[in-house]
Design a protein around this motif. Structure first.
Motif, PDB file in Angstrom:
ATOM      1  N   TRP A   1       0.807  -1.215   0.000  1.00  0.00           N
ATOM      2  CA  TRP A   1       0.000   0.000   0.000  1.00  0.00           C
ATOM      3  C   TRP A   1       0.844   1.271   0.000  1.00  0.00           C
ATOM      4  O   TRP A   1       0.328   2.361   0.255  1.00  0.00           O
TER       5      TRP A   1
ATOM      6  N   ASN B   1       2.669   3.629  -2.524  1.00  0.00           N
ATOM      7  CA  ASN B   1       2.882   3.872  -3.951  1.00  0.00           C
ATOM      8  C   ASN B   1       4.369   4.080  -4.225  1.00  0.00           C
ATOM      9  O   ASN B   1       5.081   4.721  -3.441  1.00  0.00           O
ATOM     10  N   ASN B   2       4.842   3.556  -5.346  1.00  0.00           N
ATOM     11  CA  ASN B   2       6.290   3.620  -5.614  1.00  0.00           C
ATOM     12  C   ASN B   2       6.656   4.350  -6.891  1.00  0.00           C
ATOM     13  O   ASN B   2       7.821   4.361  -7.275  1.00  0.00           O
ATOM     14  N   SER B   3       5.682   4.986  -7.553  1.00  0.00           N
ATOM     15  CA  SER B   3       5.980   5.603  -8.843  1.00  0.00           C
ATOM     16  C   SER B   3       7.011   6.720  -8.734  1.00  0.00           C
ATOM     17  O   SER B   3       7.819   6.926  -9.644  1.00  0.00           O
ATOM     18  N   GLU B   4       7.014   7.450  -7.606  1.00  0.00           N
ATOM     19  CA  GLU B   4       7.976   8.541  -7.456  1.00  0.00           C
ATOM     20  C   GLU B   4       9.388   8.026  -7.175  1.00  0.00           C
ATOM     21  O   GLU B   4      10.348   8.782  -7.202  1.00  0.00           O
TER      22      GLU B   4
ATOM     23  N   ASP C   1      -0.013  11.909   4.594  1.00  0.00           N
ATOM     24  CA  ASP C   1       0.213  10.670   3.855  1.00  0.00           C
ATOM     25  C   ASP C   1       0.118   9.443   4.768  1.00  0.00           C
ATOM     26  O   ASP C   1       1.025   8.601   4.811  1.00  0.00           O
TER      27      ASP C   1
ATOM     28  N   TRP D   1      -0.146   5.937   6.206  1.00  0.00           N
ATOM     29  CA  TRP D   1      -0.023   4.581   5.655  1.00  0.00           C
ATOM     30  C   TRP D   1      -0.857   3.670   6.530  1.00  0.00           C
ATOM     31  O   TRP D   1      -0.490   3.353   7.653  1.00  0.00           O
TER      32      TRP D   1
ATOM     33  N   ASN E   1      -2.698  14.492   1.863  1.00  0.00           N
ATOM     34  CA  ASN E   1      -1.937  13.566   1.034  1.00  0.00           C
ATOM     35  C   ASN E   1      -1.200  14.322  -0.066  1.00  0.00           C
ATOM     36  O   ASN E   1      -1.749  15.269  -0.647  1.00  0.00           O
TER      37      ASN E   1
ATOM     38  N   ILE F   1       0.744  12.113  -5.441  1.00  0.00           N
ATOM     39  CA  ILE F   1       1.193  10.819  -5.944  1.00  0.00           C
ATOM     40  C   ILE F   1       0.934   9.707  -4.929  1.00  0.00           C
ATOM     41  O   ILE F   1       0.744   8.551  -5.288  1.00  0.00           O
ATOM     42  N   PHE F   2       0.893  10.060  -3.640  1.00  0.00           N
ATOM     43  CA  PHE F   2       0.766   9.037  -2.602  1.00  0.00           C
ATOM     44  C   PHE F   2      -0.683   8.606  -2.374  1.00  0.00           C
ATOM     45  O   PHE F   2      -0.921   7.624  -1.680  1.00  0.00           O
TER      46      PHE F   2
ATOM     47  N   ASN G   1      -3.787   6.723  -2.131  1.00  0.00           N
ATOM     48  CA  ASN G   1      -4.010   5.299  -2.370  1.00  0.00           C
ATOM     49  C   ASN G   1      -5.408   4.951  -1.864  1.00  0.00           C
ATOM     50  O   ASN G   1      -5.734   5.204  -0.700  1.00  0.00           O
TER      51      ASN G   1
ATOM     52  N   HIS H   1       6.110  12.004  -1.321  1.00  0.00           N
ATOM     53  CA  HIS H   1       5.947  11.452   0.026  1.00  0.00           C
ATOM     54  C   HIS H   1       7.027  11.937   0.988  1.00  0.00           C
ATOM     55  O   HIS H   1       6.781  12.105   2.184  1.00  0.00           O
TER      56      HIS H   1
END
Length: 439
Positions: A120, A122-125, A339, A341, A360, A363-364, A366, A393
């Motif tokens: 959970w 996000n890893n795109s950044e 953000d 988690w 948030n 990008i984060f 979710n 993040h």
């Protein structure tokens, strides 16, 4: 703080992760010795190579005290207390933001996360991080490459705060208090800008250092012995949720213990502070040093309004931590979560019943995290959501400031807006949130 050894890593594993994969644990123990910094002592100790983080922007300077109570991690506390100091306070010996052991710990955390990316999150950044993983092939190679690079390209930062500075006089019942919970891979001073900027506006900010294995590395005192707690690598497997849920409940207890400590400090009760026991330079006068560290806390007597103005704030793992803690303490008036988690609480029933602001970075965002928050909300009107555009993040942390601007994007530390600009915006949001509550 010393680099963790194998025996200490094993102690932490026994305390928190009986379920974890022993193979992953043994890899982590081996890697903990491989991160060396042959020339970084020189840079750390030369003022010419040190650059301060941005100065406090409020009407006050900022003092601080570190507090560690004796006992095992599940029974004791490690805190940094930021507080308003008179505007004419001199900042003569500011603390380092991260010494060589801290940097080594942060890199071990980054290496661990790259091989076991948390569910959970996000890893795109962080795509460049995964590209580096492919190039450097192995955890050991990854760690070595980054270890060699940071002293060459990173900046040695200091925090513009003064240890044991005088406390600025308060009006009314005392200063409002915010207890802050850091995220994974951080500690009590990795998000110092948020804490000291808020303190400079006239707020007591208490940063908890979590000691259940989610930080990059921490410690406790076992008598006169420093016992280190390294970052705990958690494999993404069927045991991941059980370990993370155990961690968040430990973290929640640390936040609640911090509140209990503040009540005692505010009442003038004597608190034993052993934070300086790990400093070799002062061990010859240890009894006197502990006495002085403990007596310094007396300046905070009757300075906090814990009845009307106690708030919680946190980032990432810290965001979910304070949401859980707020449901278990009636003194808490409101919560600020950046953000958050929520995976560690995915299967645990809890209730959000305090005014809560969730911010948030775009990008984060979710849907899984949002779903847990919405399901826990007793009254949907209690929770307000905002999105910080242009940030990432890591924007609320101090980490981007440790690297040149040109590298921040590559390392996943910069969105479409520069880190300095994003940090100013985040501080404005946090201060406006609190100002609305205390006015």
């Amino acid at each position: 703080m010393a680099t963790p050894n194998n025996k200490q890593a094993e102690k932490t594993s026994n305390l928190f992760t009986e379920e974890c994969d022993e193979t992953a644990e043994s890899i982590q123990e081996k890697l903990s010795k491989q991160c060396t910094w042959p020339w970084s002592d020189f840079f750390d100790n030369k003022v010419a190579f040190q650059t301060s983080l941005p100065a406090p922007l409020g009407p006050f300077q900022v003092g601080y005290l570190d507090l560690m109570t004796p006992g095992l991690p599940q029974d004791s506390s490690l805190l940094r207390i930021y507080y308003p100091a008179p505007s004419n306070t001199s900042i003569t010996s500011p603390p380092l933001w991260a010494d060589k052991e801290c940097r080594a710990g942060m890199l071990r955390f980054i290496q661990s996360a790259a091989w076991d990316w948390p569910t959970w999150v996000n890893n795109s950044e962080f795509n460049p991080l995964f590209a580096a993983k492919k190039i450097l092939l192995s955890p050991a190679g990854f760690l070595t490459g980054f270890s060699l690079g940071w002293p060459l390209i990173g900046t040695v930062r200091t925090i513009p705060i003064a240890r044991a500075a005088p406390l600025a006089p308060h009006v009314g019942s005392g200063w409002p208090v915010v207890v802050f919970s850091h995220g994974m891979g951080c500690n009590r001073f990795n998000m110092s800008q948020l804490c000291y900027q808020l303190a400079s506006q006239g707020v007591m900010v208490v940063a908890v250092e979590h000691r259940e294995g989610s930080g990059f590395g921490t410690f406790y005192m076992n008598g006169d012995t420093v016992e280190n707690i390294p970052y705990l690598q958690v494999p993404v497997d069927e045991n991941e949720y059980r370990v993370r849920n155990k961690q968040i409940n430990h973290r929640c207890e640390e936040v609640l213990r911090a509140i209990d400590l503040l009540v005692k400090i505010n009442a003038g009760e004597a608190i034993t502070n052993v934070i300086d026991k790990n400093d070799n330079a002062i061990k010859s006068g240890m009894a006197l040093t502990i006495l002085k560290s403990s007596m310094a806390l007396t300046i905070l007597k009757s300075s906090m309004d814990l009845t009307n103005h106690l708030y919680l704030a946190g980032h990432s793992f810290g965001g979910s931590t304070v949401l859980l803690a707020s449901s278990l303490n009636t003194k808490v008036k409101a919560v600020f979560a950046m953000d958050p988690w929520m995976y560690p609480l995915a299967e645990q029933k809890f209730e959000i019943a305090k005014p809560t602001l969730v911010v948030n970075t775009d990008i984060f965002v979710n849907p899984n995290n949002l779903k847990v928050i919405n399901e826990a909300s007793k009254n949907k009107s209690d929770v307000t959501f905002e999105v910080l555009e242009g940030g990432v993040h890591l924007s609320p942390t101090d980490l981007p400031m440790a690297f040149p601007t040109v590298l921040r994007k590559v390392l996943g530390m910069k969105g479409t807006v520069d880190a300095e600009v994003t940090m100013v915006e985040i501080n404005k949001i946090v201060w406006q949130w609190l100002k609305n509550l205390i006015s």
